[in-house]
Scaffold this motif. Sequence first.
Motif, PDB file in Angstrom:
ATOM      1  N   THR A 147      -9.337 -17.700  16.273  1.00 55.21           N
ATOM      2  CA  THR A 147     -10.626 -17.131  15.865  1.00 55.21           C
ATOM      3  C   THR A 147     -11.649 -18.218  15.576  1.00 55.21           C
ATOM      4  N   LYS A 173     -14.919 -16.676  20.393  1.00 51.25           N
ATOM      5  CA  LYS A 173     -15.535 -15.470  19.851  1.00 51.25           C
ATOM      6  C   LYS A 173     -14.512 -14.342  19.820  1.00 51.25           C
ATOM      7  N   ARG A 174     -14.742 -13.390  18.956  1.00 45.08           N
ATOM      8  CA  ARG A 174     -13.742 -12.343  18.757  1.00 45.08           C
ATOM      9  C   ARG A 174     -13.425 -11.511  20.002  1.00 45.08           C
TER      10      ARG A 174
END
Length: 244
Positions: free
Chosen positions: A65, A69-70
């Motif tokens: 993380t 990016k998520r």
Amino acid sequence: MESVNSICYDVDKSSERMDEILNASDNDYSDKDSLPSRTTLTFKNGYYVYVTAIFIDIIGSSDMTEEHKRPTVAKMYRSFLSECVAIMNSRTKCKEISINGDCVWGVFETPQKSDIDDVISVAAQLNSMIKILNYKLRKKNYSEIEVGIGVDYGRALMIKAGYSGSSINDVIWMGDVVNSACHLCNKAGRDSRKPVIISSCIYNNINEENKKLFSKIYSYYLTDEYEGNIINIAMDEWYKDKCK
């Protein structure tokens, strides 16, 4: 677990459910020679069975993380989880598969020694799958992942747990074999250990060819564990041919 109904919580009924569960007879927990159907489970009974458990998780998953990016992390997780499940689910002896965060674990019915060798083959497939996945991650400039895989055999208690009277319930596996396989998984691939660690019970019940793939771990803790970097030959050949 997502709630399927918005029902007001009743403390009196809650107290009654607690008493009903806690006052149930211990005699409703019986030993079984083979894995029973999960449909025979109730909220009052349970079965003791001998099984082989295999765990696989991502090492240092929290770092992902920080590097991506998520949405990217979500795709990486999904790729990993989907193929772990696919490999385990391809075996008829696999009776349960669970996903806990970045960990996938399966419960296998292994009454014969050859069945335990088959679980070793599952570990080899999982390890080879990671090699293929990392190739695809590299192509997209994503971080590669490392995993730990743990395997053990032993007695487990199989129960049904959840909210009686609703569809919110699941089969829960309790016992040393589950905890031990998870513990081995958490050591595998870390501190210079190889990616697959098996217990002495597993090692003593696999064939001679598979035994050659593992070496004993010598440590201050005097544990009888064995490690290996095992692969699936067919998948490795596919990798050499396709992943260029």
